[in-house]
Design a protein around this motif. Structure first.
Motif, PDB file in Angstrom:
ATOM      1  N   LYS A  98       1.773   1.407   9.706  1.00 30.14           N
ATOM      2  CA  LYS A  98       1.061   1.418  10.980  1.00 30.14           C
ATOM      3  C   LYS A  98       1.061   2.824  11.561  1.00 30.14           C
ATOM      4  O   LYS A  98       2.105   3.463  11.668  1.00 30.14           O
ATOM      5  N   PHE A  99      -0.117   3.286  11.951  1.00 22.49           N
ATOM      6  CA  PHE A  99      -0.250   4.610  12.565  1.00 22.49           C
ATOM      7  C   PHE A  99      -0.015   4.478  14.066  1.00 22.49           C
ATOM      8  O   PHE A  99      -0.734   3.760  14.760  1.00 22.49           O
ATOM      9  N   ILE A 100       0.998   5.164  14.573  1.00 28.28           N
ATOM     10  CA  ILE A 100       1.314   5.151  16.003  1.00 28.28           C
ATOM     11  C   ILE A 100       0.796   6.422  16.659  1.00 28.28           C
ATOM     12  O   ILE A 100       0.072   6.378  17.651  1.00 28.28           O
ATOM     13  N   ASN A 101       1.159   7.555  16.105  1.00 32.01           N
ATOM     14  CA  ASN A 101       0.576   8.834  16.501  1.00 32.01           C
ATOM     15  C   ASN A 101       0.724   9.792  15.324  1.00 32.01           C
ATOM     16  O   ASN A 101       1.192   9.387  14.251  1.00 32.01           O
ATOM     17  N   SER A 102       0.334  11.045  15.513  1.00 32.72           N
ATOM     18  CA  SER A 102       0.305  11.987  14.399  1.00 32.72           C
ATOM     19  C   SER A 102       1.681  12.299  13.821  1.00 32.72           C
ATOM     20  O   SER A 102       1.787  12.879  12.741  1.00 32.72           O
ATOM     21  N   LEU A 103       2.737  11.930  14.535  1.00 27.41           N
ATOM     22  CA  LEU A 103       4.096  12.194  14.054  1.00 27.41           C
ATOM     23  C   LEU A 103       4.881  10.920  13.766  1.00 27.41           C
ATOM     24  O   LEU A 103       5.975  10.992  13.210  1.00 27.41           O
ATOM     25  N   THR A 104       4.337   9.773  14.143  1.00 31.73           N
ATOM     26  CA  THR A 104       5.078   8.517  14.013  1.00 31.73           C
ATOM     27  C   THR A 104       4.225   7.482  13.292  1.00 31.73           C
ATOM     28  O   THR A 104       3.098   7.197  13.713  1.00 31.73           O
TER      29      THR A 104
ATOM     30  N   VAL B 163       0.847  -1.198   0.000  1.00 28.54           N
ATOM     31  CA  VAL B 163       0.000   0.000   0.000  1.00 28.54           C
ATOM     32  C   VAL B 163       0.881   1.246   0.000  1.00 28.54           C
ATOM     33  O   VAL B 163       1.676   1.457   0.922  1.00 28.54           O
ATOM     34  N   THR B 164       0.749   2.066  -1.044  1.00 31.09           N
ATOM     35  CA  THR B 164       1.429   3.367  -1.111  1.00 31.09           C
ATOM     36  C   THR B 164       0.353   4.438  -1.306  1.00 31.09           C
ATOM     37  O   THR B 164      -0.838   4.159  -1.146  1.00 31.09           O
ATOM     38  N   SER B 165       0.760   5.636  -1.669  1.00 30.68           N
ATOM     39  CA  SER B 165      -0.224   6.697  -1.876  1.00 30.68           C
ATOM     40  C   SER B 165      -0.441   6.936  -3.365  1.00 30.68           C
ATOM     41  O   SER B 165       0.342   6.497  -4.207  1.00 30.68           O
ATOM     42  N   SER B 166      -1.517   7.647  -3.672  1.00 27.27           N
ATOM     43  CA  SER B 166      -1.780   8.056  -5.056  1.00 27.27           C
ATOM     44  C   SER B 166      -1.335   9.486  -5.308  1.00 27.27           C
ATOM     45  O   SER B 166      -1.307   9.930  -6.451  1.00 27.27           O
ATOM     46  N   LEU B 167      -1.011  10.202  -4.233  1.00 25.78           N
ATOM     47  CA  LEU B 167      -0.589  11.591  -4.339  1.00 25.78           C
ATOM     48  C   LEU B 167       0.749  11.781  -3.648  1.00 25.78           C
ATOM     49  O   LEU B 167       1.137  10.976  -2.797  1.00 25.78           O
ATOM     50  N   GLY B 168       1.437  12.852  -4.010  1.00 21.68           N
ATOM     51  CA  GLY B 168       2.724  13.156  -3.399  1.00 21.68           C
ATOM     52  C   GLY B 168       2.583  14.153  -2.264  1.00 21.68           C
ATOM     53  O   GLY B 168       1.522  14.274  -1.647  1.00 21.68           O
ATOM     54  N   LEU B 169       3.676  14.869  -1.983  1.00 21.78           N
ATOM     55  CA  LEU B 169       3.711  15.891  -0.940  1.00 21.78           C
ATOM     56  C   LEU B 169       3.341  15.334   0.426  1.00 21.78           C
ATOM     57  O   LEU B 169       2.680  15.994   1.220  1.00 21.78           O
ATOM     58  N   CYS B 170       3.788  14.099   0.692  1.00 24.29           N
ATOM     59  CA  CYS B 170       3.509  13.499   2.007  1.00 24.29           C
ATOM     60  C   CYS B 170       4.817  13.070   2.681  1.00 24.29           C
ATOM     61  O   CYS B 170       4.885  12.018   3.328  1.00 24.29           O
ATOM     62  N   GLY B 171       5.859  13.886   2.487  1.00 24.84           N
ATOM     63  CA  GLY B 171       7.127  13.613   3.156  1.00 24.84           C
ATOM     64  C   GLY B 171       7.749  12.305   2.708  1.00 24.84           C
ATOM     65  O   GLY B 171       7.717  11.936   1.526  1.00 24.84           O
ATOM     66  N   GLY B 172       8.293  11.556   3.666  1.00 25.22           N
ATOM     67  CA  GLY B 172       8.965  10.306   3.351  1.00 25.22           C
ATOM     68  C   GLY B 172       8.067   9.090   3.423  1.00 25.22           C
ATOM     69  O   GLY B 172       8.562   7.959   3.488  1.00 25.22           O
TER      70      GLY B 172
ATOM     71  N   LEU C 130      -5.608  -1.099   5.018  1.00 29.52           N
ATOM     72  CA  LEU C 130      -5.614  -0.069   3.983  1.00 29.52           C
ATOM     73  C   LEU C 130      -5.987   1.285   4.576  1.00 29.52           C
ATOM     74  O   LEU C 130      -5.337   2.300   4.313  1.00 29.52           O
ATOM     75  N   PHE C 131      -7.016   1.293   5.415  1.00 25.16           N
ATOM     76  CA  PHE C 131      -7.444   2.553   6.033  1.00 25.16           C
ATOM     77  C   PHE C 131      -6.399   3.076   7.017  1.00 25.16           C
ATOM     78  O   PHE C 131      -6.234   4.293   7.167  1.00 25.16           O
ATOM     79  N   GLU C 132      -5.691   2.177   7.689  1.00 23.67           N
ATOM     80  CA  GLU C 132      -4.643   2.633   8.604  1.00 23.67           C
ATOM     81  C   GLU C 132      -3.486   3.260   7.811  1.00 23.67           C
ATOM     82  O   GLU C 132      -2.889   4.250   8.251  1.00 23.67           O
ATOM     83  N   SER C 133      -3.180   2.698   6.646  1.00 26.14           N
ATOM     84  CA  SER C 133      -2.157   3.294   5.782  1.00 26.14           C
ATOM     85  C   SER C 133      -2.590   4.673   5.305  1.00 26.14           C
ATOM     86  O   SER C 133      -1.787   5.614   5.261  1.00 26.14           O
ATOM     87  N   MET C 134      -3.864   4.807   4.949  1.00 23.74           N
ATOM     88  CA  MET C 134      -4.372   6.097   4.491  1.00 23.74           C
ATOM     89  C   MET C 134      -4.353   7.123   5.622  1.00 23.74           C
ATOM     90  O   MET C 134      -4.086   8.315   5.397  1.00 23.74           O
ATOM     91  N   LEU C 135      -4.606   6.675   6.834  1.00 19.35           N
ATOM     92  CA  LEU C 135      -4.494   7.556   8.004  1.00 19.35           C
ATOM     93  C   LEU C 135      -3.054   8.028   8.181  1.00 19.35           C
ATOM     94  O   LEU C 135      -2.797   9.216   8.408  1.00 19.35           O
ATOM     95  N   SER C 136      -2.107   7.116   8.054  1.00 26.31           N
ATOM     96  CA  SER C 136      -0.690   7.468   8.166  1.00 26.31           C
ATOM     97  C   SER C 136      -0.278   8.428   7.057  1.00 26.31           C
ATOM     98  O   SER C 136       0.512   9.361   7.287  1.00 26.31           O
ATOM     99  N   GLU C 137      -0.801   8.215   5.859  1.00 26.76           N
ATOM    100  CA  GLU C 137      -0.485   9.099   4.730  1.00 26.76           C
ATOM    101  C   GLU C 137      -0.941  10.529   5.008  1.00 26.76           C
ATOM    102  O   GLU C 137      -0.185  11.488   4.787  1.00 26.76           O
ATOM    103  N   GLN C 138      -2.173  10.682   5.492  1.00 27.93           N
ATOM    104  CA  GLN C 138      -2.684  12.026   5.765  1.00 27.93           C
ATOM    105  C   GLN C 138      -1.903  12.695   6.892  1.00 27.93           C
ATOM    106  O   GLN C 138      -1.636  13.907   6.849  1.00 27.93           O
TER     107      GLN C 138
END
Length: 282
Positions: free
Chosen positions: A170-176, A82-91, A226-234
């Motif tokens: 995996k979403f750990i927190n808003s920065l990790t 799972v990756t993103s469809s858009l850029g500008l999301c850092g690393g 998939l939704f957790e990856s999308m959360l991490s992406e945002q």
């Protein structure tokens, strides 16, 4: 070489314009991040209930040679990435791609979700059996998970793959947020859940119940990851845009200071020249 006053002024306007864009994108990402968090909060209890029932079925299957308990006798593996469809999301994408490349071996096949991953892996020598350029919107009514679940179940039943895994963030927190891998099939990785205290009636057998529930379980698992990856992406995009806005503010302040110093030096020079000319006339 120092810039002229006009050049500095032009650059200040350019940086200010860029800061407006990054600030707007930060606000959009913040809004999407909140929606993604709300969605994950809503589906987590539902997902946990499904996992508890599956765990209960696994616990009550007596046949140890049950086909979904053991790996197939081949070496090839299948990975869902799972990756993103858009850029500008850092690393975000770089971390996922590097993590996947460390896991993948020659001969492994992949399913890629997200156009950034598709562009990255298409020339890496791995067979991409299918791909999904666009991620679903933040809605539980999405068909990608169901379609992927159907494909991976058929692939495992065919005996072509030793196991089937999913690489997500995996979403750990808003920065990790960390890339991780989860084994979907076989079911040997399922952790026994003891929240069901009453005996459930499984008819005709636990094996038959699990066979019927397996597509639903796979769909739920893939959707949750998939939704957790999308959360991490945002979250990653919001952080990236916040940092970009902060950097633009810092650069704008620096250029403004430089502009004021240059203007002050120019005024001082003009006064000196006028004063010198006045003294020469006397």
């Amino acid at each position: 070489m120092a810039m002229s006053l006009q050049q500095t002024k032009t650059r200040i306007r350019s940086v200010a314009s860029t800061k407006k864009i990054t600030k707007a994108m930060e606000l959009v990402a913040t809004s999407k991040l909140k929606r993604a968090k709300d969605l994950n909060i809503k589906i987590t209890p539902y997902k946990n209930e499904v996992f508890e029932i599956i765990s209960y079925c696994v616990k009550n299957i007596q046949e140890k040679d049950y086909k979904y308990f053991n790996e197939n006798k081949v070496e090839k593996k299948l990975y869902i990435i799972v990756t993103s469809s858009l850029g500008l999301c850092g690393g975000y994408n770089i971390a996922v791609e590097k993590f996947a490349m460390d896991l993948l071996e020659n001969g492994d096949d992949i399913i890629v979700i997200g156009s950034k991953g598709i562009n990255y892996f298409k020339d890496k020598g791995f067979k991409m059996i299918c791909s999904y350029p666009e991620l679903p919107d933040l809605s539980v009514r999405e068909s990608i998970s169901e379609d992927v679940a159907r494909k991976v179940l058929a692939a495992f039943d065919s005996g072509n793959y030793k196991n089937i895994n999913m690489i997500y963030t995996k979403f750990i927190n808003s920065l990790t947020f960390d890339p991780q891998v989860v084994q979907l099939l076989p079911l040997s990785s399922i952790v026994e859940v003891n929240k069901i205290h009453k005996e459930l009636l499984l008819e005709p057998t636990a094996e038959e119940v699990l066979n019927n529930l397996l597509p639903f379980y796979l769909t739920t698992s893939i959707k949750g990851l998939l939704f957790e990856s999308m959360l991490s992406e945002q979250a990653s995009r919001r952080t990236a845009m916040e940092n970009a806005t902060d950097n633009a503010t810092e650069l704008e302040d620096k250029l403004l200071l430089e502009f004021n110093k240059s203007r002050q030096a120019s005024i001082t020079q003009e006064i000196t020249e006028i004063s010198g000319a006045a003294n020469a006339i006397k």
